[in-house]
Structure formats: structure tokens, C-alpha cells
Design a protein around this motif. Sequence first.
Motif, PDB file in Angstrom:
ATOM      1  N   GLU A  95       0.793  -1.114   0.063  1.00  0.00           N
ATOM      2  CA  GLU A  95      -0.001   0.029   0.002  1.00  0.00           C
ATOM      3  C   GLU A  95       0.758   1.400  -0.086  1.00  0.00           C
ATOM      4  N   THR A  96       2.009   1.338   0.660  1.00  0.00           N
ATOM      5  CA  THR A  96       2.902   2.353   0.788  1.00  0.00           C
ATOM      6  C   THR A  96       3.520   2.681  -0.493  1.00  0.00           C
ATOM      7  N   ILE A  97       4.091   1.929  -1.249  1.00  0.00           N
ATOM      8  CA  ILE A  97       4.742   1.945  -2.481  1.00  0.00           C
ATOM      9  C   ILE A  97       3.628   2.263  -3.773  1.00  0.00           C
ATOM     10  N   ASN A  98       2.424   1.788  -3.385  1.00  0.00           N
ATOM     11  CA  ASN A  98       1.523   2.115  -4.511  1.00  0.00           C
ATOM     12  C   ASN A  98       0.946   3.405  -4.329  1.00  0.00           C
ATOM     13  N   GLN A  99       0.702   3.820  -3.108  1.00  0.00           N
ATOM     14  CA  GLN A  99       0.307   5.143  -2.890  1.00  0.00           C
ATOM     15  C   GLN A  99       1.601   6.236  -3.086  1.00  0.00           C
ATOM     16  N   LEU A 100       2.586   6.096  -2.484  1.00  0.00           N
ATOM     17  CA  LEU A 100       3.775   6.979  -2.865  1.00  0.00           C
ATOM     18  C   LEU A 100       4.189   7.365  -4.479  1.00  0.00           C
ATOM     19  N   TYR A 101       3.993   6.070  -5.147  1.00  0.00           N
ATOM     20  CA  TYR A 101       4.572   6.326  -6.485  1.00  0.00           C
ATOM     21  C   TYR A 101       3.302   6.360  -7.564  1.00  0.00           C
ATOM     22  N   ASN A 102       2.025   6.305  -6.893  1.00  0.00           N
ATOM     23  CA  ASN A 102       0.890   6.385  -7.888  1.00  0.00           C
ATOM     24  C   ASN A 102       0.832   5.113  -8.580  1.00  0.00           C
ATOM     25  N   THR A 103       1.065   4.071  -8.277  1.00  0.00           N
ATOM     26  CA  THR A 103       1.293   2.771  -8.962  1.00  0.00           C
ATOM     27  C   THR A 103       0.547   1.637  -8.646  1.00  0.00           C
ATOM     28  N   ASN A 104       0.378   0.471  -9.405  1.00  0.00           N
ATOM     29  CA  ASN A 104      -0.620  -0.380  -8.954  1.00  0.00           C
ATOM     30  C   ASN A 104       0.209  -1.991  -8.982  1.00  0.00           C
ATOM     31  N   LEU A 105       1.368  -2.021  -8.262  1.00  0.00           N
ATOM     32  CA  LEU A 105       2.022  -2.989  -8.244  1.00  0.00           C
ATOM     33  C   LEU A 105       1.459  -4.114  -7.496  1.00  0.00           C
ATOM     34  N   SER A 106       1.882  -5.616  -7.933  1.00  0.00           N
ATOM     35  CA  SER A 106       1.523  -6.480  -7.307  1.00  0.00           C
ATOM     36  C   SER A 106       2.720  -6.818  -6.377  1.00  0.00           C
ATOM     37  N   GLN A 107       2.612  -7.932  -5.417  1.00  0.00           N
ATOM     38  CA  GLN A 107       3.703  -8.223  -4.487  1.00  0.00           C
ATOM     39  C   GLN A 107       4.745  -8.461  -5.178  1.00  0.00           C
ATOM     40  N   PHE A 108       4.725  -9.134  -6.173  1.00  0.00           N
ATOM     41  CA  PHE A 108       6.117  -9.641  -6.990  1.00  0.00           C
ATOM     42  C   PHE A 108       6.471  -8.364  -7.708  1.00  0.00           C
ATOM     43  N   GLU A 109       5.937  -7.659  -8.151  1.00  0.00           N
ATOM     44  CA  GLU A 109       6.521  -6.303  -8.879  1.00  0.00           C
ATOM     45  C   GLU A 109       6.918  -5.535  -7.808  1.00  0.00           C
ATOM     46  N   MET A 110       6.418  -5.393  -6.646  1.00  0.00           N
ATOM     47  CA  MET A 110       6.805  -4.516  -5.549  1.00  0.00           C
ATOM     48  C   MET A 110       8.274  -4.895  -5.184  1.00  0.00           C
ATOM     49  N   ALA A 111       8.514  -6.464  -5.289  1.00  0.00           N
ATOM     50  CA  ALA A 111       9.850  -7.083  -4.954  1.00  0.00           C
ATOM     51  C   ALA A 111      10.804  -6.552  -5.923  1.00  0.00           C
ATOM     52  N   ASP A 112      10.402  -6.465  -7.152  1.00  0.00           N
ATOM     53  CA  ASP A 112      11.335  -6.271  -8.336  1.00  0.00           C
ATOM     54  C   ASP A 112      11.790  -4.915  -8.284  1.00  0.00           C
ATOM     55  N   PHE A 113      10.553  -3.776  -7.855  1.00  0.00           N
ATOM     56  CA  PHE A 113      10.892  -2.468  -7.761  1.00  0.00           C
ATOM     57  C   PHE A 113      11.964  -2.194  -6.303  1.00  0.00           C
ATOM     58  N   ILE A 114      11.651  -2.746  -5.404  1.00  0.00           N
ATOM     59  CA  ILE A 114      12.609  -2.503  -4.497  1.00  0.00           C
ATOM     60  C   ILE A 114      14.283  -2.809  -4.639  1.00  0.00           C
ATOM     61  N   GLU A 115      14.075  -4.042  -5.199  1.00  0.00           N
ATOM     62  CA  GLU A 115      15.528  -4.698  -5.689  1.00  0.00           C
ATOM     63  C   GLU A 115      16.056  -3.742  -6.742  1.00  0.00           C
ATOM     64  N   SER A 116      15.362  -3.004  -7.701  1.00  0.00           N
ATOM     65  CA  SER A 116      15.853  -1.930  -8.640  1.00  0.00           C
ATOM     66  C   SER A 116      16.273  -0.637  -7.853  1.00  0.00           C
ATOM     67  N   GLN A 117      15.679  -0.423  -6.710  1.00  0.00           N
ATOM     68  CA  GLN A 117      16.227   0.745  -5.874  1.00  0.00           C
ATOM     69  C   GLN A 117      17.313   0.699  -4.893  1.00  0.00           C
ATOM     70  N   LYS A 118      17.708  -0.439  -4.914  1.00  0.00           N
ATOM     71  CA  LYS A 118      19.006  -0.811  -3.904  1.00  0.00           C
ATOM     72  C   LYS A 118      19.997  -0.214  -4.561  1.00  0.00           C
ATOM     73  N   GLU A 119      21.012   0.496  -3.561  1.00  0.00           N
ATOM     74  CA  GLU A 119      22.293   0.820  -4.188  1.00  0.00           C
ATOM     75  C   GLU A 119      23.368  -0.316  -3.294  1.00  0.00           C
TER      76      GLU A 119
END
Length: 366
Positions: A101-125
Motif C-alpha cells: 500500500e505504501t509503495i503504490n500510494q507513494l509512487y501512484n502505481t498499482n504493483l503486485s507483491q511480486f512487482e513490488m519486490a522487483d521494484f525494491i530490488e531496482s532501488q537498492k544501492e
Amino acid sequence: MKFNYLIVGAGLAGLTFANLLAQNENNTILIIEKRQHIGGNAYDSYNANHILIHNYGPHIFHTNNQQVWKYLSQFTEWQDYQHRVLSFVDGQFIPMPITLETINQLYNTNLSQFEMADFIESQKEKVELIKSSEDVALSNAGRDIYEKFFMNYTTKQWGVSPSELDPSVISRIPFRFNRDTRYFTDRYQGIPKAGYTKMCEQMIDRPNIKVMLNTDYKEVTDAIDYDKMIYTGPVDYFYDNQFGKLKYRSVRFEMEDHDCESFQDAAVVNYPNDYDFTRITEYKKITGQQHLKTTVMKEFPCDGEEPFYPFPTKEWQECYLKYKAKADVEENVVFAGRLAEYRYYNMDVVVARAMEMVESISSLSI
């Protein structure tokens, strides 16, 4: 009068010791407390509008320890309460901790839980060597989430940048890849129905427990005959600051009364990037109290005299270890609790540790 146990401090650690030791009716116990009340930082009271407030900030009881839950349930009924927190970020009130819910509201997206995992992975430094809390956040969540939710909040909380704090402060940033917006997911959660203070009073409602408030134990111990001391105060104060005064972070509280039934949409709202305070708590939303007015509390972290949080840097941990070396060889003193052990504990852990330590100093089987 002769006492078997002198307990310094009437917070949850001291009260648990007192209650359990008093179950042996032959034990006599004296509790000495410097404040004018029992309960430590869990103390609550009714204000001028008869609204129940937590005087030292919100205290939500949550635990997975069934033994602790059953033990405290002897002294209180519980009001079911599932804690939820919002964080004011980018002009929006967003659920914390970070969920789908946090990620979808913050970034105005409609990610699934699997897409969220990929998104977080893409953000990591990629951080080669984790030296600080900033390194932890960047490697776990990436810069945008770190800067929006954690960087400024942590700086306000501790008065220094996360880049200067031990990695343990932000040991990890937990993500929930689902829509569960509860702050805690423990099996047992609730608020004492009549308040924490009433629960604490029940814990020491025994004829062989005496309480002395508004008293610095050092001013009276020479006149008290006792066998063993349970010390829950600051360990550096016990040793007259021999190795220097340990550093703590404190909090200044500002109460506000409002002529409305509801002030905000959640019991607690964090303000990581705006204002000097870190959060606002509306107590009726925690206690479930019905009232035409409401009371909120703003928290301003500071370097005050009242010790709340042990300072999480290597320098101060090393200083504490000097005191611990002395404490470990004391024969008639037991050091227990967050101030005596220079460590932040949740309430359930304080009670659990006291229960374990009582068994080691008495024949009582809990």
C-alpha cells in the motif's frame, strides 16, 4: 525495618521483580522511585479534560511471548488494539511501515507483491562495506525511500546524521510485500483497559511491598537495612559517573487540547521531513475513549536531562562496557532494565528479562 530486597526504580522492570519476589510471603520488599509516580515511562494519567494520556509518549503493548502476556493479564484486562501509523511524505499521509500500500500510494502505481519486490530490488544501492545506518538504508531500500522516510526522521531523532550512527539503529528496513498496514504483527497486542498505571498498581498490591516515591535512593540507603538491591536506574549514576556520564537522547513533549472529536486519521502520524517534531499522537485513538474533545502530543527529540534512548554509537557503547565490567562483579546488586543495561528494550522484553532474572536470584519458580 529490615528488607530482603531494595528495588531502585518503579518502572516495569522494578515492578515485575517486586511482584514476583513478593509471591514468597517471607520476602519484604522496598521500592524507591525518584519520580512522583510508579510505572516508569509507561505511566498514564487523566488530563484536565479527563482524557487518558500516556505522559511519556505512546506505549503500545505487543509481544509474541505468551508467558509475558499471561503474566501481565493477571493485572489487567486488555482492550484489543491494532496499531497503525501514517507518515506525512510528499504531501500525502502514507501507511508505515513500508507495505505494498505504501509503495503504490507513494509512487501512484498499482504493483503486485511480486512487482513490488522487483521494484525494491531496482532501488537498492550497492554498498561495499556497511559502516553506518545510512549504508544499511541505501543497501536495503535505495536513496529515494531512504530520503523520504528515514534520513530526516533519524536526524531529528538522534541529532546527528544516519551516516554517523551505528548500523544497528537501522539494522534493516523491513518490507511487507502485502497490504497489511498494521505497525506490529505480534500475536498478542493491546492496551490495558484501565490504563498502564492501574495495571502497575495491581502488580505491587501486596502487603510485603512498600513504595517510597519522590526519593533519590542515594539519600536514604545508608539508613535502610537490606540484603540485596535490584537496581534499574542509570548505571553511570550508580557509579557516580566514574567513567563519564553516558549519553542519552531525550524527548520534550507538547500537549494540545482540541475542541473536536478527531484531530488526525491515525493514532500516530510521523513527520519525517516537516517541522521540528517527529510525530503527533492522538490518544483517544489508542485507548478507544469516547469524548467530545481530543488531546494530541507532539514529540521533540532533544538532549535533555531525562534519559530515554541510549545513544547508539560505538563510543558510548564502549563507555558503557566499562560500567558493565564493574556491575558484573557486584555481589549484592542486580542491574536490570534499559537504564541499568544501557539498552533500549520494548516493554515485553523488560518484563521477560525480569522474569528470567528473578529465577536466578531466588528459589521462586515462575
